[in-house]
Design an enzyme around this catalytic site. Structure first.
Site: not given
Lengths: 414, 418
Positions: B91, B240-241, B243, B361, B365
């Protein structure tokens, strides 16, 4: 820390050791520092002189998570079927840290899991539906007091739930004596794991008994299938307390049948081999797969299905009687070999019992059997199940290597 | 060892970004072209003058069956045969690509370098994306223990909670802040506040005649296992960020020629990168040592201190990651970030706004693009071009913090408006 082992260094050597149920770290020979992950080059001295050292497996929980969506591919396949499960990081008493599955804690109550708790390594089998692999896991080390308390609770519970919490594997559990044993064990609080070739009956029985029962389609004569099954059960429950080697078949025929001086029929080699492979080798296969797990937990009960004909013989049953005698022999061998691990091995020798297996017997023979039975009836599957229950329970704690006849006093004539 | 510095500095003279989100009809190269076309250079530039492309891309191989994306992207914007190199550091791919571009200019080899990042993730089902991200962790020692990416960050959260008394409500505050910032970002994947998302769900239930949830406020909503399911305890969906699909580019030139392209170049005054142990073997799970190291390198190179920074884009792949990032960067003391967040210090009108773009977020991402998208945001903010989300006051120093995996790679940049 035990002896140094000279296995050459590769990144996967850790897993080669793990398959042997050893938790190993690499140690720089110059600094004596232990490394996990194992290193090929020491970051302090740049030395490449490493050896492998076995770790005690004792440690403490550093952190954890409850994974609700587990990985499902490559070297992590098989986890997602366990969702949610607990995994975490453990610091070993020798220093290195490892990531590992955390067993024996409730994934639904993460708040009750305490960081810093003492942990003990074990190796569990992870089964992904195709292959079984050994993975590292840790469980909580219970305090001495707690263990005693649990024992007291167990003793109290015995009055009503003689097999409470025990994991019992019953082969041929879909019908007959096996089914009765499954039901009886379930009543007494066991988690019953049924194996049988009859998927329809086995599945139905497991569903009827609820979440603490499960069914696996397994041919006990197939070593690979047996191993896979046993590994999967252990991976699921993390223990195996009882194995009932009940699966059995008959293929009756006289050794040779001569009429008017001419050989008209004989037991075929296939008939002989098939019965041997299921009744005798199947018992061998299952016991051999289960015993290492029982040895690890230092407890277990193995119960083998013999038969009164295994003691006294019977007309037209060369193959079957050979297996039922053989089972008695194996029972006696195993009771000696496994006694030191607190594993009890006993056999039950039923008389003639009203199950499907008897449908191949002529009515005349069955009537004859009844007339030779002082209690005047055929056995009921529940009679045999109760014998298994007794031998599986702690009430039989001092009984091993024995053959318990459950036959209504039957005396088989010639 | 002598103090490390660049023999010449680089400046950003243009930056572009695609829409972030889930776009079934756009491939990675469509997104990259979109970002490139979004880039406007004040005094113009000739794409033929681009001498190299450094492209952050984590796993086009798995996500869209396309490896070796750098020359393809170079071709798609007409700059062949210039050398094009893909950078893969999980990442942090985008942030490391930026650093490589800076070092290439510092070397004297090039005067103009395009730095890009692209990731097209939504073509795969979620479970496969999770698996693909998971292999950025240690596939030999972490993944076989059943760890997923959320699981690893969740273990950091568990350790942080134990050590500093963090509550899951504190994590939710990070998400609430970043969603609020996303509302103001027209390129963000989520442009609704958590409260708006909650109200929309209530409205949807009402219009469909379904039972209407009894959430009184956004905390009720975020505590609802149905609306905000646990992914890896203690982290829930909103921790969670997402998809994402997306791309971003920045145009780097050497500082001597920067004024030819714009009167307001943004100079990169510090760059730092470090690598770290996999999470499980680190002595402390509540910090990323590689982030601390990268930050101290960047601060030293720039000759500034954490308290000089006016705004920061940090790698909030999970809510806990933002709190740890703030501490690793020295923007507050260890263990204090969540208390200061509650006081509003890191909100858009706070003392040091963090993730004014919405962060990973809310902005999204697309992993290979994220590090470059962070630079895009700082470029816009320092130039006063951030539109509705423009941070008020004098802004002259900005920082980006980009993390690969669990901090096995960390890269930090400091940007300066002179």
């Amino acid at each position: 820390m035990s002896e140094n082992v000279k296995r050459p260094f590769t990144a996967s050597s850790f897993y080669q050791y793990m398959a042997e149920k050893k938790l190993m770290a690499s140690r720089c020979q110059k600094t004596g520092v232990l490394y996990l992950p194992p290193k090929a080059i020491c970051p302090e001295t740049y030395s490449t002189d490493f050896d492998w050292v076995e770790l005690s497996g004792k440690g403490k929980l550093v952190s954890f998570t409850v994974v609700h969506i587990g990985p499902s591919f490559m070297n992590a396949s098989g986890f997602s079927k366990d969702n949610p499960y607990v995994t975490g990081i453990v610091e070993l008493e020798q220093g290195p840290r490892v990531s590992a599955r955390i067993m024996g804690v409730d994934p639904k109550q993460p708040e009750s899991i305490v960081i810093g708790s003492p942990m003990k390594a074990e190796f569990i089998s992870q089964f992904d539906g195709k292959v079984s692999r050994t993975i590292l896991a840790f469980s909580l080390v219970k305090e001495e007091k707690e263990t005693k308390k649990t024992m007291e609770e167990k003793t109290t519970a015995t009055n009503t739930q003689r097999l409470a919490g025990k994991v019992a594997l019953i082969t041929g559990g879909a019908a007959g004596i096996g089914k009765a044993t499954v039901e009886r064990f379930a009543q007494e609080g066991a988690k019953v794991v049924i194996c049988d070739l009859n998927e329809t009956l086995g599945q139905a029985l497991a569903e009827k008994l609820g979440p603490d029962a499960s069914f696996y389609k397994v041919n006990v004569a197939n070593r690979q299938e047996v191993q896979t099954w046993v590994d999967a059960v252990y991976a699921k429950y993390n223990r195996i307390d009882i194995l009932v080697n009940n699966a059995g078949i008959v293929r009756d025929s006289q050794l040779v049948r001569v009429k008017d001086g001419v050989l008209v029929k004989q037991m075929t080699e296939a008939e002989f081999d098939l019965v041997i492979s299921v009744n005798l080798k199947g018992t061998f296969n299952c016991t051999q797969a289960v015993a290492p797990y029982m040895i690890k937990q230092n407890s277990g009960v193995i119960l083998n299905a013999s038969s009164v004909v295994g003691v006294d013989g019977n007309f037209g049953q060369t193959n079957y009687v050979a297996t039922k005698s053989g089972v008695i022999g194996m029972t006696k061998v195993w009771s000696r070999e496994l006694g030191k691990f607190k594993i009890r091995v006993n056999a039950v020798a039923p008389g003639f019992t009203a199950t499907e297996i008897l449908t191949s017997m002529p009515e005349k023979v069955l009537q004859d059997m009844k007339s030779h039975t002082p209690l005047g009836r055929l056995g009921d599957p529940i009679d045999i199940a109760n014998a298994y229950l007794f031998l599986a329970s702690d009430e039989a704690a001092f009984i091993t290597g024995t053959v318990l006849k459950v036959d209504g006093g039957l005396v088989v004539g010639t | 060892m002598k103090r490390k510095s660049l023999s010449r500095k680089a400046a950003i003279v243009g930056a572009g970004i695609s829409l972030f989100g889930a776009f079934p009809d756009k491939s990675g190269r469509d997104l990259f072209v979109e970002a490139f076309q979004d880039m406007k250079v004040d005094k113009g530039f000739n794409p033929k003058d681009i001498e190299a492309l450094y492209l952050g891309n984590f796993s086009g191989d798995i996500f869209e069956g396309q490896a070796h994306q750098a020359p393809i992207m170079a071709d798609s914007i007409g700059i062949l045969p210039c050398p094009a190199t893909r950078i893969e550091d999980a990442c942090a791919s985008g942030g490391v690509a930026l650093r490589e571009g800076i070092l290439a200019i510092a070397s004297g080899m090039y005067d103009m370098v395009l730095v890009g990042g692209v990731e097209k993730m939504t073509a795969l089902p979620t479970a496969q994306v999770t698996d693909a991200l998971g292999i950025a962790a240690d596939a030999l020692y972490e993944v076989p223990a059943g760890f997923t990416f959320p699981g690893l960050y969740a273990s950091m959260a568990t350790a942080y909670m134990q050590r500093y008394g963090l509550k899951s409500e504190d994590l939710m505050q990070v998400a609430i802040k970043n969603y609020e910032n996303g509302v103001l970002n027209p390129k963000a994947q989520f442009q609704s506040s958590v409260k708006d998302i909650m109200l929309a769900k209530i409205k949807a239930a009402q219009s469909k005649g379904k039972p209407v949830p009894a959430w009184q406020n956004e905390m009720d909503f975020l505590h609802d296992n149905g609306a905000n399911p646990i992914i890896a305890w203690p982290l829930r969906l909103f921790d969670c960020s997402p998809i994402s699909d997306g791309a971003a580019v920045v145009l780097l030139v050497s500082e001597e020629i920067a004024q030819k392209f714009t009167d307001r170049p943004i100079y990169i005054s510090g760059t730092g990168q470090a690598s770290g142990l996999p999470l499980y073997s680190r002595p402390d799970l509540t910090t990323l040592p590689a982030a601390q190291k990268a930050a101290s390198m960047a601060y030293e190179m720039a000759g500034v201190k954490p308290q000089d920074i006016h705004l920061a884009e940090v790698h909030d792949c999970f809510t806990i990651a933002e709190l740890i990032a703030i501490e690793d960067l020295g923007l507050c003391e260890p263990g204090k970030s969540f208390e200061l967040l509650k006081k509003g210090n890191f909100h858009r009108n706070g003392t040091i706004p963090v993730n004014s773009s919405g962060g990973l977020k809310a902005k999204g991402h697309p992993v290979g693009a994220s590090g470059v998208a962070q630079a895009y945001e700082i470029f816009r903010q320092l130039r006063g071009e951030a539109g509705q989300r423009q941070i008020q006051g004098t802004l002259s120093l900005g920082l980006t913090h980009n993390v690969g995996a669990t901090g096995t790679t960390c890269v930090v940049h400091i940007f300066e408006r002179r």
